[in-house]
Design a protein around this motif. Structure first.
Motif, short mmCIF file in Angstrom:
data_model
loop_
_atom_site.label_atom_id
_atom_site.label_comp_id
_atom_site.label_asym_id
_atom_site.label_seq_id
_atom_site.Cartn_x
_atom_site.Cartn_y
_atom_site.Cartn_z
N PHE A 13 -11.04 -8.45 20.48
CA PHE A 13 -10.69 -7.27 21.27
C PHE A 13 -11.49 -7.17 22.57
CE2 PHE A 13 -9.37 -6.23 16.93
CZ PHE A 13 -8.04 -5.98 17.17
N ALA A 14 -12.53 -7.97 22.71
CA ALA A 14 -13.32 -7.99 23.95
C ALA A 14 -12.83 -9.06 24.92
CB ALA A 14 -14.79 -8.22 23.63
N LEU A 15 -11.92 -9.91 24.50
CA LEU A 15 -11.46 -10.99 25.38
C LEU A 15 -10.88 -10.51 26.71
CD1 LEU A 15 -9.97 -13.58 22.88
CD2 LEU A 15 -12.04 -13.80 24.26
N PRO A 16 -10.16 -9.38 26.76
CA PRO A 16 -9.67 -8.92 28.06
C PRO A 16 -10.78 -8.70 29.09
CG PRO A 16 -8.47 -7.82 26.34
CD PRO A 16 -9.60 -8.57 25.67
N ASP A 17 -12.01 -8.49 28.63
CA ASP A 17 -13.14 -8.31 29.54
C ASP A 17 -13.65 -9.64 30.10
OD1 ASP A 17 -13.02 -5.60 28.94
OD2 ASP A 17 -14.51 -5.77 27.35
N LYS A 31 -2.35 -16.62 34.62
CA LYS A 31 -1.17 -16.03 33.96
C LYS A 31 -1.35 -16.02 32.44
CE LYS A 31 3.33 -14.94 33.88
NZ LYS A 31 3.81 -13.66 34.26
N LYS A 32 -1.81 -17.13 31.88
CA LYS A 32 -2.01 -17.22 30.44
C LYS A 32 -3.10 -16.23 29.98
CE LYS A 32 -2.53 -20.77 26.89
NZ LYS A 32 -2.67 -22.22 26.68
N ALA A 33 -4.17 -16.14 30.73
CA ALA A 33 -5.26 -15.21 30.41
C ALA A 33 -4.78 -13.77 30.49
CB ALA A 33 -6.45 -15.44 31.34
N ARG A 38 -2.98 -8.72 27.85
CA ARG A 38 -1.93 -7.72 27.65
C ARG A 38 -1.57 -7.61 26.16
NH1 ARG A 38 0.61 -8.62 31.83
NH2 ARG A 38 1.68 -10.52 31.20
N GLU A 39 -1.45 -8.75 25.49
CA GLU A 39 -1.10 -8.76 24.07
C GLU A 39 -2.24 -8.15 23.22
OE1 GLU A 39 1.28 -9.33 20.71
OE2 GLU A 39 1.73 -9.18 22.84
N ILE A 40 -3.47 -8.45 23.56
CA ILE A 40 -4.60 -7.87 22.83
C ILE A 40 -4.60 -6.36 22.99
CG2 ILE A 40 -7.13 -7.68 22.78
CD1 ILE A 40 -7.15 -10.75 23.36
N GLU A 41 -4.32 -5.87 24.17
CA GLU A 41 -4.26 -4.42 24.40
C GLU A 41 -3.14 -3.79 23.57
OE1 GLU A 41 -6.50 -2.52 25.80
OE2 GLU A 41 -7.65 -4.33 26.23
#
Length: 126
Positions: A13-17, A31-33, A38-41
């Protein structure tokens, strides 16, 4: 995992950071990141508590047992139950009850639960 960004279920859940670090990984681009973030959120808002319990790696807990354990109680409630209270749950035996209890009393179990509380909306945990 190989990049050292994920050590347990809560770290996902911290990956978006860490989009900039993800972009630098082999075969990853912006784009992949961004799609991953977006999917994790989305998952953060919709994850089922039983799925979290399975992802936590609690001994003797698979999808069916996780659903039984959380049928009428929250993950926070389960984490504070006694062995006897857990064993009183239908279809949970004494060995499983002891393992579940011990997991939530362990330093690693408490740490992961705390990280998940911080990473997820309160309604997922309570």
């Amino acid at each position: 995992v190989e990049a050292g960004l994920v050590h347990d279920a809560a770290d996902v859940f911290a990956l978006p950071d860490h989009i900039e670090r993800l972009v630098e990984l082999p075969r990853w681009g912006r784009k992949k990141a961004q799609n991953l973030a977006r999917e994790i959120e989305r998952v953060r808002r919709t994850v089922r508590p039983a799925s979290l319990l399975v992802a936590m790696g609690v001994p003797h807990v698979g999808p069916s047992t996780a659903s039984l354990l959380l049928r009428s109680r929250s993950l926070d409630d389960l984490s504070s139950m006694s062995v006897e209270e857990i064993a009183a749950i239908d279809q949970v035996g004494p060995v499983s009850a002891q393992a579940i209890h011990d997991y939530f009393r362990s330093a690693s179990g408490r740490s992961l639960l705390s990280k998940l509380r911080a990473a997820l909306p309160s309604e997922v945990m309570t």
